[in-house]
Scaffold this active site. Structure first.
Site, PDB file in Angstrom:
ATOM      1  N   GLY A 142     -20.932   1.998   6.654  1.00 29.95           N
ATOM      2  CA  GLY A 142     -19.937   2.929   7.181  1.00 29.95           C
ATOM      3  C   GLY A 142     -20.265   3.296   8.620  1.00 29.95           C
ATOM      4  N   ASP A 171      -8.676   7.193  10.024  1.00 27.77           N
ATOM      5  CA  ASP A 171      -8.346   6.571   8.732  1.00 27.77           C
ATOM      6  C   ASP A 171      -9.242   5.346   8.560  1.00 27.77           C
ATOM      7  OD1 ASP A 171      -7.254   5.419   6.488  1.00 27.77           O
ATOM      8  OD2 ASP A 171      -5.248   5.127   7.325  1.00 27.77           O
ATOM      9  N   SER A 192      -3.687  -1.138  12.863  1.00 20.65           N
ATOM     10  CA  SER A 192      -4.875  -0.551  13.509  1.00 20.65           C
ATOM     11  C   SER A 192      -5.858  -1.633  13.974  1.00 20.65           C
ATOM     12  CB  SER A 192      -5.595   0.401  12.535  1.00 20.65           C
ATOM     13  OG  SER A 192      -6.285  -0.320  11.536  1.00 20.65           O
ATOM     14  N   ASN A 201      -5.165  -8.126   4.937  1.00 23.84           N
ATOM     15  CA  ASN A 201      -5.795  -7.366   6.023  1.00 23.84           C
ATOM     16  C   ASN A 201      -6.777  -8.245   6.807  1.00 23.84           C
ATOM     17  OD1 ASN A 201      -4.470  -5.145   5.007  1.00 23.84           O
ATOM     18  ND2 ASN A 201      -6.270  -4.164   4.132  1.00 23.84           N
ATOM     19  N   THR A 205     -22.775  -3.386   5.076  1.00 22.37           N
ATOM     20  CA  THR A 205     -22.160  -2.390   5.957  1.00 22.37           C
ATOM     21  C   THR A 205     -22.477  -0.994   5.426  1.00 22.37           C
ATOM     22  OG1 THR A 205     -20.069  -2.525   4.741  1.00 22.37           O
ATOM     23  CG2 THR A 205     -20.316  -3.967   6.653  1.00 22.37           C
ATOM     24  N   ASP A 248       0.845  -1.203   0.000  1.00 27.21           N
ATOM     25  CA  ASP A 248       0.000   0.000   0.000  1.00 27.21           C
ATOM     26  C   ASP A 248       0.874   1.244   0.000  1.00 27.21           C
ATOM     27  OD1 ASP A 248      -2.208  -1.632   0.117  1.00 27.21           O
ATOM     28  OD2 ASP A 248      -2.835  -1.036   2.141  1.00 27.21           O
ATOM     29  N   GLY A 269      -3.564   3.424   9.137  1.00 22.23           N
ATOM     30  CA  GLY A 269      -3.026   2.193   8.568  1.00 22.23           C
ATOM     31  C   GLY A 269      -4.012   1.044   8.622  1.00 22.23           C
ATOM     32  N   GLY A 279     -13.187  -1.914   6.811  1.00 20.06           N
ATOM     33  CA  GLY A 279     -14.096  -2.976   6.369  1.00 20.06           C
ATOM     34  C   GLY A 279     -13.434  -4.337   6.525  1.00 20.06           C
ATOM     35  N   ASP A 280     -12.114  -4.389   6.324  1.00 19.53           N
ATOM     36  CA  ASP A 280     -11.391  -5.660   6.473  1.00 19.53           C
ATOM     37  C   ASP A 280     -11.317  -6.076   7.945  1.00 19.53           C
ATOM     38  OD1 ASP A 280     -10.961  -5.663   3.706  1.00 19.53           O
ATOM     39  OD2 ASP A 280      -9.147  -4.459   3.935  1.00 19.53           O
TER      40      ASP A 280
HETATM   41  O1  RIB Z   1      -9.492  -2.602   2.022  1.00 18.45           O
HETATM   42  C1  RIB Z   1      -8.291  -1.867   2.050  1.00 18.45           C
HETATM   43  C2  RIB Z   1      -7.289  -2.461   1.107  1.00 18.45           C
HETATM   44  O2  RIB Z   1      -7.779  -2.302  -0.212  1.00 18.45           O
HETATM   45  C3  RIB Z   1      -5.946  -1.809   1.103  1.00 18.45           C
HETATM   46  O3  RIB Z   1      -5.059  -2.375   2.041  1.00 18.45           O
HETATM   47  C4  RIB Z   1      -5.483  -1.941  -0.344  1.00 18.45           C
HETATM   48  O4  RIB Z   1      -4.407  -2.808  -0.509  1.00 18.45           O
HETATM   49  C5  RIB Z   1      -6.705  -2.415  -1.110  1.00 18.45           C
HETATM   50  O5  RIB Z   1      -6.620  -3.737  -1.424  1.00 18.45           O
END
Ligand code: RIB
Length: 313
Positions: free
Chosen positions: A217, A247, A292, A42, A215, A12, A288, A252-253
């Protein structure tokens, strides 16, 4: 509890700006950094931080930084199904962050260089077949996602970024996790209220998707689940706690990773969504991605601050 994540690894490249540029506009960065990301890595880290025993199936380029392996291993993510592909580059994501918002463009690189015959992959097929939960996203080819889904005992698809999906794949998603725009890409229009999101999720369930989490937000999320043996759908609106977002990249991940671990442990969909909401709310409060993501203990503490869900059906 065993979670297998099938997905992307990206380098990233992040720039922070005062405001996101409009088309044709040039803006100067306030600061920049490079960190490890990709929705797959992630979610693997988020699931491990939430307490899952995680294996990550991914493809990286011959340029992969040895630090990549080290940092994922330090989070406890197993890499026996992550392979280096010769003559390719590791995926790169170009991310612009302004306040709590972001824009992302991904150069997929090795994430789209999977073997032509996936059935020959002994280690990967064994990991998929023995996991409590398998999770995938759409930063790898849809054929790879479908392969993982057909081998999973329980399959979660985070349909990000949005892409056309075969009905057979949708019928295996338990749940299908989408944000507002991804829901619109599959189910119609962008929802503006939780009730509208639920109606679209409900329609997807009635068309054959076992369960859906949408989701919204800072607006929380809704979930819907088709009752087995009945032509009916239950669900609820899960509000999110009010927090100061620093940030939202990868929040979402954090949600999906925590959701996967909770479901692998046997939580109901509603309880898993509450846990995931706590994880997402913590993730947006630090910059990040991996760094995070909250630990199991922090998620448990924050869960007490998540508002009660309200039933929608
Ligand atoms: O969901 C966030 C991610 O989307 C970032 O880390 C980036 O690599 C993209 O894949």
């Amino acid at each position: 509890m065993r979670v297998v994540v099938v997905g992307s690894v990206n380098r990233d490249v992040v720039t922070e700006v005062a405001k996101l540029p409009a088309p044709g506009e040039t803006v100067l960065a306030l600061r920049s950094r490079t960190n490890l990301g990709g929705k797959g890595s992630n979610q693997a880290v988020a699931a491990a931080q939430a307490g899952g025993q995680v294996e990550f199936l991914a493809r990286v380029g011959a340029d992969a930084d040895p630090g990549l392996w080290k940092s994922l291993l330090e989070y406890g993510v197993g890499l026996s199904g992550t392979r280096e592909i010769p003559d390719t580059r590791t995926g790169t994501a170009y991310i612009t962050v302004a306040g709590g918002e972001n824009q992302i463009v991904v150069d997929s690189g090795a994430n789209f260089h999977w073997e032509s015959d996936l059935d020959d992959l002994g280690t990967e097929n064994e990991l998929l077949g023995t996991a409590d939960v398998v999770v995938a996203q759409l930063e790898v080819p849809v054929r790879v996602v479908s392969w993982a889904a057909t081998r999973a005992r329980r399959f979660i698809l985070n349909a990000a970024p949005a892409a056309p999906l075969p009905d057979e794949l949708l019928r295996r998603c338990d749940p299908l996790v989408v944000n507002e725009s991804e829901l619109a890409a599959i189910g119609g229009t962008v929802p503006t209220t939780p009730e509208q999101a639920f109606e679209q999720a409900r329609a997807l369930c009635l068309s054959g998707v076992p369960s859906v989490v949408a989701t919204l937000g800072a607006g929380g999320s809704v979930w819907a689940r088709r009752e087995s043996g009945y032509n009916s759908v239950t669900g609820a609106y899960q509000p999110a706690p009010a927090v100061d977002s620093v940030d939202s990249t990868g929040a979402g991940d954090a949600f999906v990773g925590a959701l996967a671990t909770a479901l692998a442990e046997g939580a109901s969909l509603g309880a898993a969504v509450t846990t995931a909401t706590a994880a997402g709310a913590l993730a947006v409060q630090a910059p990040g991605t991996h760094t995070s993501y909250p630990t199991r203990e922090r998620i448990a503490d924050a869960r007490a601050l998540v508002p009660e869900p309200s039933p929608l059906a």
